[in-house]
Design a protein around this motif. Structure first.
Motif, PDB file in Angstrom:
ATOM      1  N   VAL A  61       0.829  -1.204   0.000  1.00 25.66           N
ATOM      2  CA  VAL A  61       0.000   0.000   0.000  1.00 25.66           C
ATOM      3  C   VAL A  61       0.867   1.258   0.000  1.00 25.66           C
ATOM      4  CG1 VAL A  61      -1.594   1.356   1.415  1.00 25.66           C
ATOM      5  CG2 VAL A  61      -2.037  -1.065   1.018  1.00 25.66           C
ATOM      6  N   SER A  62       1.923   1.261   0.794  1.00 24.30           N
ATOM      7  CA  SER A  62       2.825   2.413   0.797  1.00 24.30           C
ATOM      8  C   SER A  62       3.558   2.550  -0.536  1.00 24.30           C
ATOM      9  CB  SER A  62       3.833   2.285   1.938  1.00 24.30           C
ATOM     10  OG  SER A  62       3.191   2.372   3.191  1.00 24.30           O
ATOM     11  N   ALA A  63       3.896   1.419  -1.151  1.00 23.44           N
ATOM     12  CA  ALA A  63       4.542   1.479  -2.463  1.00 23.44           C
ATOM     13  C   ALA A  63       3.634   2.157  -3.478  1.00 23.44           C
ATOM     14  CB  ALA A  63       4.902   0.067  -2.928  1.00 23.44           C
ATOM     15  N   GLY A  64       2.359   1.769  -3.520  1.00 20.58           N
ATOM     16  CA  GLY A  64       1.436   2.413  -4.454  1.00 20.58           C
ATOM     17  C   GLY A  64       1.171   3.862  -4.117  1.00 20.58           C
ATOM     18  N   MET A  65       1.079   4.189  -2.826  1.00 18.91           N
ATOM     19  CA  MET A  65       0.786   5.567  -2.445  1.00 18.91           C
ATOM     20  C   MET A  65       1.941   6.503  -2.785  1.00 18.91           C
ATOM     21  SD  MET A  65      -0.164   7.089   1.336  1.00 18.91           S
ATOM     22  CE  MET A  65       1.514   6.820   1.925  1.00 18.91           C
ATOM     23  N   PHE A  66       3.164   6.112  -2.442  1.00 22.49           N
ATOM     24  CA  PHE A  66       4.307   6.985  -2.723  1.00 22.49           C
ATOM     25  C   PHE A  66       4.560   7.100  -4.230  1.00 22.49           C
ATOM     26  CE2 PHE A  66       5.344   6.227   1.744  1.00 22.49           C
ATOM     27  CZ  PHE A  66       5.719   7.506   2.138  1.00 22.49           C
ATOM     28  N   ALA A  67       4.330   6.026  -4.971  1.00 22.77           N
ATOM     29  CA  ALA A  67       4.478   6.107  -6.423  1.00 22.77           C
ATOM     30  C   ALA A  67       3.458   7.073  -7.017  1.00 22.77           C
ATOM     31  CB  ALA A  67       4.318   4.718  -7.040  1.00 22.77           C
ATOM     32  N   ALA A  68       2.224   7.043  -6.522  1.00 18.72           N
ATOM     33  CA  ALA A  68       1.201   7.966  -7.024  1.00 18.72           C
ATOM     34  C   ALA A  68       1.526   9.404  -6.651  1.00 18.72           C
ATOM     35  CB  ALA A  68      -0.167   7.568  -6.465  1.00 18.72           C
ATOM     36  N   ILE A  69       1.970   9.628  -5.421  1.00 20.88           N
ATOM     37  CA  ILE A  69       2.292  10.990  -4.983  1.00 20.88           C
ATOM     38  C   ILE A  69       3.447  11.566  -5.794  1.00 20.88           C
ATOM     39  CG2 ILE A  69       3.223  12.301  -3.032  1.00 20.88           C
ATOM     40  CD1 ILE A  69       1.586  10.553  -1.185  1.00 20.88           C
ATOM     41  N   LEU A  70       4.383  10.727  -6.189  1.00 22.01           N
ATOM     42  CA  LEU A  70       5.550  11.212  -6.933  1.00 22.01           C
ATOM     43  C   LEU A  70       5.275  11.376  -8.420  1.00 22.01           C
ATOM     44  CD1 LEU A  70       8.546  11.972  -6.843  1.00 22.01           C
ATOM     45  CD2 LEU A  70       9.090   9.566  -7.193  1.00 22.01           C
ATOM     46  N   TYR A  71       4.557  10.437  -9.045  1.00 21.41           N
ATOM     47  CA  TYR A  71       4.469  10.403 -10.497  1.00 21.41           C
ATOM     48  C   TYR A  71       3.167  10.966 -11.063  1.00 21.41           C
ATOM     49  CZ  TYR A  71       8.761   7.772 -10.376  1.00 21.41           C
ATOM     50  OH  TYR A  71      10.059   7.414 -10.167  1.00 21.41           O
ATOM     51  N   LEU A  72       2.129  11.143 -10.259  1.00 19.21           N
ATOM     52  CA  LEU A  72       0.952  11.836 -10.771  1.00 19.21           C
ATOM     53  C   LEU A  72       1.234  13.305 -11.078  1.00 19.21           C
ATOM     54  CD1 LEU A  72      -2.029  10.302  -8.761  1.00 19.21           C
ATOM     55  CD2 LEU A  72      -1.547  10.090 -11.203  1.00 19.21           C
ATOM     56  N   PRO A  73       1.946  14.052 -10.216  1.00 19.61           N
ATOM     57  CA  PRO A  73       2.348  15.409 -10.628  1.00 19.61           C
ATOM     58  C   PRO A  73       3.260  15.424 -11.847  1.00 19.61           C
ATOM     59  CG  PRO A  73       2.505  15.175  -8.251  1.00 19.61           C
ATOM     60  CD  PRO A  73       2.256  13.810  -8.802  1.00 19.61           C
ATOM     61  N   LEU A  74       4.129  14.411 -11.977  1.00 15.12           N
ATOM     62  CA  LEU A  74       4.982  14.336 -13.169  1.00 15.12           C
ATOM     63  C   LEU A  74       4.146  14.138 -14.420  1.00 15.12           C
ATOM     64  CD1 LEU A  74       7.845  14.169 -14.361  1.00 15.12           C
ATOM     65  CD2 LEU A  74       7.792  11.711 -13.905  1.00 15.12           C
ATOM     66  N   TYR A  75       3.097  13.339 -14.320  1.00 12.68           N
ATOM     67  CA  TYR A  75       2.190  13.156 -15.454  1.00 12.68           C
ATOM     68  C   TYR A  75       1.474  14.461 -15.803  1.00 12.68           C
ATOM     69  CZ  TYR A  75      -2.317  12.174 -17.628  1.00 12.68           C
ATOM     70  OH  TYR A  75      -3.429  12.221 -18.436  1.00 12.68           O
ATOM     71  N   MET A  76       0.999  15.181 -14.792  1.00 12.06           N
ATOM     72  CA  MET A  76       0.271  16.423 -15.044  1.00 12.06           C
ATOM     73  C   MET A  76       1.170  17.473 -15.682  1.00 12.06           C
ATOM     74  SD  MET A  76      -2.838  15.826 -14.158  1.00 12.06           S
ATOM     75  CE  MET A  76      -3.471  17.497 -14.194  1.00 12.06           C
TER      76      MET A  76
END
Length: 271
Positions: A61-76
Motif C-alpha cells: 500500500v505504501s509502495a502504491g501511495m508513494f508512487a502515485a504521490i511522486l508520479y501523478l504530478p509528473l504526469y500532469m
C-alpha cells in the motif's frame, strides 16, 4: 535501484554486487535478531498471521501511495503541460479522498469494532485505481484523471488508518510498541523501494523512447555548416575560408576590408 538500467545495466557487476550485498546483510540481520532477547525489529512477531498480513499489506500500500504521490504530478506537468503549481494541486483530489475515507472508517470502527472489511475493500479500490491510472495518456480527459486520483484516495484512506489498528490488536501487550514500529518500518521500506524502482523504469523508458516520439522540429539538430564540428574540405588550406569575417579568398593573410584604399597623400599640398 536508481542506478539499475540507466547508468549501469542490471547485469553489471556493480548492480549485481549491491543486490547480493543487500541480500547477505538482510539474512545476517535475521540471524542476529533471533539471538537477541529484545531486538530493535522483532521478526518473531511475523509468526502471527495477522501481523504478517498487515505488514505485507502495508508494504504494498505504501509502495502504491508513494508512487502515485511522486508520479501523478509528473504526469500532469510533463504529459499534460500543467504548471508546477498546477501539478502540485493535482494531488488535492487524492488527499481529499484519503482524509474523507480515513475519517469515516475511524467512525465506523469506533461504533462497530470491525475493520477487516474496510481494509479489504479499501485495498481493492486502490488496486483498481492504480490499474486505471496505467491508461492515462495525452488524450485522457482531465475529469477522468481527477476521478482516478479521487478513487485512489478513497481506497488508501481506510487501509492506512486501519492497518495499524490490526497490528496492535494482534500483538501481545508487552510487544505493542515493537509491533507498531515494525509495521511502520515495512511501510517505509515499501515506499522507498517503489520510488527507486519506478524511477529506474521511468528513466529507462525515457532513454529508449523519448527521441523516437519527439517531432522532427524538437530533435537535436546536427552540426551546422561552417561550425567547428563540421568537417572542412581536404583541399581547402587552413586559414583560407570564404565566410564573412574570415580570411579573404584572394589569399591567406588578406582579411576582408584589409585592402581598403588609403587616402592619397598630397606632396606638401593641403586642401
Amino acid at each position: 535501484m536508481s542506478w539499475g538500467g540507466a547508468p549501469y545495466a542490471w547485469t553489471s557487476p556493480r548492480i549485481v554486487g549491491l543486490l547480493a550485498a543487500t541480500l547477505v546483510l538482510g539474512l545476517w540481520y535475521v540471524r542476529h535478531s533471533r539471538q537477541q532477547e529484545r531486538p530493535l525489529l522483532d521478526l518473531r512477531l511475523l509468526r502471527d498471521r495477522g501481523i504478517a498480513i498487515a505488514s505485507v499489506a502495508g508494504f504494498f500500500v505504501s509502495a502504491g501511495m508513494f508512487a502515485a504521490i511522486l508520479y501523478l504530478p509528473l504526469y500532469m506537468q510533463g504529459v499534460r503541460g500543467s504548471s508546477a503549481a498546477g501539478s502540485g494541486l493535482a494531488l488535492a483530489p487524492l488527499m481529499g479522498g484519503m482524509i474523507l475515507t480515513s475519517t469515516l472508517a475511524g467512525q465506523l470502527v469506533s461504533r462497530t469494532g470491525r475493520y477487516k472489511l474496510l481494509i479489504i475493500g479499501g485495498a481493492l479500490v486502490a488496486t483498481l485505481a492504480l490499474l486505471l491510472a496505467n491508461g492515462l495518456g495525452m488524450t485522457t480527459p482531465l475529469w477522468i484523471a481527477v476521478g482516478i486520483m479521487v478513487l485512489l484516495g478513497l481506497g488508501l484512506g481506510p487501509v492506512n488508518s486501519q492497518l495499524t489498528l490490526a497490528v496492535q490488536n494482534a500483538a501481545p501487550r508487552e510487544q505493542l510498541g515493537s509491533a507498531t514500529g515494525g509495521n511502520q518500518f515495512f511501510r517505509q521500506i515499501g515506499g522507498t523501494l517503489a520510488v527507486s524502482l519506478f524511477g529506474a523504469l521511468v528513466n529507462r523508458q525515457l532513454a529508449a523512447n523519448l527521441d523516437a516520439e519527439l517531432p522532427a522540429q524538437a530533435r537535436a539538430p546536427g552540426p551546422a555548416a561552417g561550425s567547428p564540428d563540421q568537417p572542412q574540405p581536404a583541399d581547402q588550406p587552413r586559414g583560407h575560408q570564404s565566410s564573412a569575417g574570415r580570411t579573404d579568398p584572394a589569399g591567406p593573410g588578406r582579411t576582408d576590408g584589409a585592402h581598403r584604399a588609403r587616402p592619397a597623400q598630397r606632396n606638401g599640398r593641403r586642401d
